[in-house]
Design an enzyme around this catalytic site. Structure first.
Site: not given
Length: 75
Positions: A12-14, A48
């Site tokens: 994930s990047c969030n 990430e």
């Protein structure tokens, strides 16, 4: 969770949604076994993050790892 895979790799990047989803997975019988941030864009604030989960089997309030994710299925 209804499919019940023994291993999940979540990239994930969030971080907010990954935290939310990780809490859901842990609540539904998985544990985090490894975490690795990756800076793919070094001149930005974006990072990430990779989480590896293993399914945990619980019997009589004692939880144990169902199987190692680095082992082939059926090992």
């Amino acid at each position: 969770c209804s499919l019940g895979p023994r291993c999940i790799v979540y990239i994930s990047c969030n971080p907010d949604t990954q935290r939310r989803d990780a809490e859901y997975l842990v609540y539904h019988g998985y544990r985090i076994v490894e975490m690795q941030p990756v800076d793919m864009f070094p001149h930005t604030h974006h990072v990430e993050n990779i989480l590896a989960f293993e399914r945990v089997a619980c019997d009589d309030d004692s939880c144990r790892s169902d199987s190692r994710c680095d082992e082939p299925a059926g090992a």
